[in-house]
Scaffold this motif. Structure first.
Motif, mmCIF file in Angstrom:
data_model
loop_
_atom_site.group_PDB
_atom_site.id
_atom_site.type_symbol
_atom_site.label_atom_id
_atom_site.label_comp_id
_atom_site.label_asym_id
_atom_site.label_seq_id
_atom_site.Cartn_x
_atom_site.Cartn_y
_atom_site.Cartn_z
ATOM 1 N N ILE A 133 -29.756 9.626 -19.035
ATOM 2 C CA ILE A 133 -30.988 8.882 -18.768
ATOM 3 C C ILE A 133 -32.183 9.598 -19.394
ATOM 4 N N ALA A 134 -32.244 10.923 -19.236
ATOM 5 C CA ALA A 134 -33.338 11.688 -19.840
ATOM 6 C C ALA A 134 -33.314 11.561 -21.359
ATOM 7 N N TRP A 135 -32.130 11.606 -21.934
ATOM 8 C CA TRP A 135 -31.996 11.439 -23.384
ATOM 9 C C TRP A 135 -32.527 10.066 -23.809
ATOM 10 N N GLY A 136 -32.209 9.034 -23.021
ATOM 11 C CA GLY A 136 -32.703 7.700 -23.331
ATOM 12 C C GLY A 136 -34.206 7.577 -23.188
ATOM 13 N N LEU A 137 -34.763 8.174 -22.146
ATOM 14 C CA LEU A 137 -36.215 8.161 -21.978
ATOM 15 C C LEU A 137 -36.900 8.831 -23.162
ATOM 16 N N GLY A 139 -39.711 7.486 -26.114
ATOM 17 C CA GLY A 139 -41.020 8.112 -26.105
ATOM 18 C C GLY A 139 -41.541 8.555 -24.756
ATOM 19 N N PHE A 140 -40.733 8.460 -23.715
ATOM 20 C CA PHE A 140 -41.165 8.859 -22.371
ATOM 21 C C PHE A 140 -40.814 10.334 -22.152
ATOM 22 N N VAL A 141 -41.564 11.190 -22.820
ATOM 23 C CA VAL A 141 -41.203 12.606 -22.848
ATOM 24 C C VAL A 141 -41.471 13.287 -21.512
ATOM 25 N N GLU A 142 -42.565 12.911 -20.824
ATOM 26 C CA GLU A 142 -42.855 13.540 -19.540
ATOM 27 C C GLU A 142 -41.804 13.156 -18.507
ATOM 28 N N GLU A 143 -41.408 11.884 -18.515
ATOM 29 C CA GLU A 143 -40.396 11.425 -17.567
ATOM 30 C C GLU A 143 -39.062 12.136 -17.811
ATOM 31 N N ALA A 144 -38.699 12.290 -19.082
ATOM 32 C CA ALA A 144 -37.460 12.998 -19.404
ATOM 33 C C ALA A 144 -37.521 14.441 -18.925
ATOM 34 N N ALA A 145 -38.680 15.088 -19.112
ATOM 35 C CA ALA A 145 -38.828 16.476 -18.685
ATOM 36 C C ALA A 145 -38.767 16.606 -17.172
ATOM 37 N N ARG A 146 -39.307 15.628 -16.450
ATOM 38 C CA ARG A 146 -39.259 15.685 -14.979
ATOM 39 C C ARG A 146 -37.820 15.630 -14.475
ATOM 40 N N ILE A 147 -37.023 14.777 -15.091
ATOM 41 C CA ILE A 147 -35.617 14.697 -14.677
ATOM 42 C C ILE A 147 -34.899 16.008 -14.993
ATOM 43 N N LEU A 159 -31.228 20.641 -22.587
ATOM 44 C CA LEU A 159 -31.832 21.535 -23.574
ATOM 45 C C LEU A 159 -32.084 20.803 -24.883
ATOM 46 N N ARG A 160 -31.103 20.039 -25.339
ATOM 47 C CA ARG A 160 -31.291 19.259 -26.571
ATOM 48 C C ARG A 160 -32.468 18.306 -26.428
ATOM 49 N N THR A 161 -32.556 17.632 -25.278
ATOM 50 C CA THR A 161 -33.612 16.646 -25.065
ATOM 51 C C THR A 161 -34.985 17.305 -25.022
ATOM 52 N N MET A 162 -35.113 18.397 -24.282
ATOM 53 C CA MET A 162 -36.416 19.048 -24.162
ATOM 54 C C MET A 162 -36.855 19.700 -25.477
ATOM 55 N N LEU A 163 -35.887 20.207 -26.252
ATOM 56 C CA LEU A 163 -36.221 20.805 -27.537
ATOM 57 C C LEU A 163 -36.380 19.760 -28.637
ATOM 58 N N GLY A 164 -35.981 18.514 -28.342
ATOM 59 C CA GLY A 164 -36.103 17.456 -29.337
ATOM 60 C C GLY A 164 -35.237 17.690 -30.551
ATOM 61 N N LEU A 165 -33.989 18.144 -30.337
ATOM 62 C CA LEU A 165 -33.087 18.430 -31.449
ATOM 63 C C LEU A 165 -32.488 17.132 -31.975
ATOM 64 N N GLN A 166 -32.612 16.920 -33.284
ATOM 65 C CA GLN A 166 -32.086 15.699 -33.877
ATOM 66 C C GLN A 166 -31.689 15.966 -35.317
ATOM 67 N N PRO A 167 -30.429 15.678 -35.692
ATOM 68 C CA PRO A 167 -30.042 15.835 -37.095
ATOM 69 C C PRO A 167 -30.621 14.701 -37.934
ATOM 70 N N VAL A 168 -31.233 15.062 -39.039
ATOM 71 C CA VAL A 168 -31.776 14.082 -39.985
ATOM 72 C C VAL A 168 -31.337 14.524 -41.375
#
Length: 695
Positions: free
Chosen positions: A572-576, A580-588, A639-648
């Motif tokens: 769910i946090a990854w989806g948020l 663009g719901f970064v604060e909500e993801a961080a709260r979870i 950790l991946r979600t909070m650090l915003g890790l994404q392969p491009v």
């Protein structure tokens, strides 16, 4: 000391009491288990006919523990003149070192006895308290005790041996011990679990051809080099540097527990994938292994590779109602015990899930994005195409373009074939249960994601742009229809499911969070979904409830109707974050990582859905698996979600959004197609929860 002590390696595990003794009842998970069978149900140490008392038990590693014991002293401690150390390590069975220390000024003479019995209970028999239908046997071979069970061609044996002089009988091993003043005596015991008759003969022949070990013992039988394996595993994972001690503990615990849950089924040819969880699910699960592999991709991508190969090797090939099998379908669960062998339950393997097949394609694409392993994508083209074909040809039970499920095995198949697979998890707001087929919302999200990702694979690796175009058109059509048919305008969230008549199942649940992760949500609707997820009805302060308060079936300690699942929250946090719901993801993430502190870094399968302000600590769910694979993987995905890790392309993008007060975090040597990269971040988001002053 009555607490149970567990050690494990993949699907082999030992559960004993605090003294190291095993006395199993027909309905508990005490004993030595491997490949879904209990190979040892009694393992009791006595000295001069008396049981010992525990001073302490130390869990040295996930695969090893040590017990410190003294002769029985009653309720008031008196100085003991004898102490005993039992050190046990799991492997192909387990190995146990016994050390007796004489603290007296005079020599001591002891009758040391290890009682040993094996009921060879199938794990499903333990769970359901069922009886045995085969025959037991035991015999003594060259100083070893062999305990066996046979039902037709199904054979399981336990071979017990010792390094010291002993007397072996069909109920155990005895030692006549004399220890000098201030001296010690030691013996090594080996318990080997033999899975089938072929391996029995192979092992027996190998043992008897070798030079006969003294007193029938070979110290290498049940003691592989687990410590070296763990050190290599940890050395290959990224290094976490941070100011938060608790986060470091949780991170290491996650990596160690993933190592513990590594399981190498025969189809994996020596490689490992995640077993689902101790004690009931120490085997290959399609959904669990895929979700865990997704969580762990930036840390241990080899798990995903093995998962894809193994599940592809067992992909459905025919229509089989007993196993709920279809061509292209990815298995739900694989079992190796007696009940599966004799088709008393369908898990050989069983295919009764409606999500793992689409998720298989999702994992294949995500794996390539991270690793650049184009060869595997090409090698698994047939399996991926078959999985995509299953979505449209076999999963659309009602001809309405949606993935639905209805078991064909009415006796032993699963009623609910989504991840919330308990009987009451899919319900209307008033508590009624819908009929079948059922089309839960997240299944449509997974199907949409699989088609979009499959289109990329077809265009980039399979040289089939026409197929890619068809998949994209189908995905876009699915998204359009889904946002029309599942959206409930008055309630401003998506229906949990469509029932057999196309009606909306209107309970508010965590399932809507998976829709954000899949990308099927229309952007104008995403804000309302995020608002519901973070409302008091769903968000407890620790995490997202599986079902919202106010729903008729809500229960804060109901398995899928109100508990908090760390795995669920991580996606769910990854989806948020995706929307663009970064604060909500961080709260979870904050809430779940705070909860991990109370569990000493090991998140359980689920915990109670009580308000954080009410309990001030997360309430343990009574029968939760621990360790459990996708809970173990949850901190990694956070950790991946909070650090915003994404392969491009061939680069790793780092776009951190950490809560204020989280301090400095560095994740070093992140593996991928880029080789190894580092990610650095500092907390700046002003969110409530972790590190917040009001808590």
């Amino acid at each position: 000391m009555t607490d149970q002590i567990s050690i494990l390696d993949g699907n082999t595990f030992v559960v004993s009491d605090g003294c190291g003794d095993i006395e199993a009842t027909p309905t508990d998970t005490v004993g030595l288990f491997s490949f879904d069978t209990r190979f040892l149900s009694t393992w009791v140490l006595t000295v001069n006919g008396e049981r010992l008392d525990a001073l302490s038990a130390d869990n040295l590693q996930y695969f090893e523990t040590r017990f410190f014991l003294v002769p029985g002293t009653g309720t008031v401690y008196v100085d003991a003149k004898l102490s005993v150390i039992r050190q046990r390590a799991v492997g192909e069975g387990f190995h146990e070192d016994l050390i007796f220390l004489n603290h007296a000024d005079e020599p001591v003479h002891l009758a040391v006895r290890m009682e040993a019995r094996a009921d060879f209970a199938d794990l499903f028999e333990v769970k359901n308290a069922e009886g045995k239908k085969g025959k037991y046997y035991s015999r003594i071979e060259q100083g070893r005790l062999l305990l066996g069970y046979q039902r037709e061609t199904f054979v399981r044996e336990t071979v017990i041996s010792a390094s010291a002089p002993c007397q072996v009988d069909e109920q155990g091993i005895s030692f006549d011990v004399r220890i000098p003043a201030h001296g010690q005596w030691a013996a090594d015991l080996s318990v080997v679990a033999v899975v089938n008759s072929y391996n029995t003969e192979k092992m027996r022949g190998r043992e008897l051809r070798k030079a006969k070990p003294k007193y029938g013992h070979d110290e290498h039988d049940a003691r592989p080099n687990m410590e070296q394996s763990l050190e290599t595993w940890l050395a290959n994972a990224p290094k976490l540097e941070c100011e938060d001690h608790n986060l470091r503990v949780t991170y290491r615990r996650s990596l160690v527990d993933l190592a513990a849950l590594r399981f190498s089924p025969p189809v994996a040819h020596g490689h490992s994938l995640p077993a689902a969880g101790l004690p009931w699910f120490m085997t290959m699960f399609g959904r669990d292994s895929i979700f865990t592999s997704l969580q762990a991709l930036p840390f241990t991508p080899e798990l995903a590779c093995t998962t894809l190969k193994a599940l592809g090797g067992w992909q459905g090939a025919k229509l089989d109602d007993f196993r709920d099998e279809d061509p292209g379908r990815i298995l739900h669960e694989m079992r190796y015990g007696e009940s599966a062998a004799f088709e008393e339950q369908p898990h050989s393997p069983y295919y009764g899930n409606a999500d793992a097949t689409a998720l298989y394609v999702v994992l294949l694409d995500e794996y390539e994005l991270w690793t650049g392993d184009a060869n595997l994508v090409r090698d698994l083209e047939y399996e991926a195409r078959a999985a995509l074909n299953w979505i449209d040809e076999y999963a659309d039970l009602q001809g309405n373009g949606y993935v639905s499920y209805q078991r064909r095995n009415e006796e032993t198949g699963l009623e609910n074939q989504c991840w919330k697979d308990s009987w009451d998890s899919i319900a209307y707001s008033d508590g009624r249960l819908p009929g079948f087929p059922r089309a839960t919302c997240e299944l449509q999200g997974y199907a949409y994601d699989a088609k979009m990702r499959g289109a990329r694979l077809a265009r980039t690796f399979w040289n089939d742009p026409a197929y890619a175009n068809r998949l994209e058109r189908s995905a876009k059509d699915l998204k359009k229809r889904f946002n029309r048919d599942f959206w409930m305008p008055d309630l401003q969230y998506y229906a949990l499911a469509l029932d057999a008549d196309g009606g909306q199942v209107d309970s508010l649940t965590s399932n809507i969070g998976h829709l954000l992760w899949s990308g099927i949500v229309d952007k104008p609707k995403a804000k309302a979904v995020a608002k519901h997820l973070m409302s008091d009805r769903l968000f407890t302060g620790w995490g997202i409830r599986t079902m919202a308060t106010g729903e008729h079936r809500y229960n804060p300690i109901g398995y899928h109707v109100g508990t908090v699942w760390p795995f669920d929250c991580s996606f769910i946090a990854w989806g948020l974050r995706r929307y663009g719901f970064v604060e909500e993801a961080a709260r979870i993430a904050n809430g779940i990582l705070d909860a991990a502190v109370f569990f000493e870094g090991r998140l359980p399968e689920a915990f109670g859905g009580y308000e954080r302000e009410l309990t001030r600590y997360p309430v343990q769910f009574p029968t939760a698996c621990s360790p459990q694979a996708w809970s173990t993987g949850a901190p990694l995905l956070f950790l991946r979600t909070m650090l915003g890790l994404q392969p491009v392309g061939d680069d790793l993008v780092v776009n951190p959004k950490l809560p204020a007060g989280a301090g400095y975090i560095a994740l070093l040597d992140i593996p991928g197609r880029w080789g190894r990269r580092d990610a650095f971040a500092r907390g700046r988001l002003p969110v409530r929860g972790r590190h917040a002053t009001e808590d």
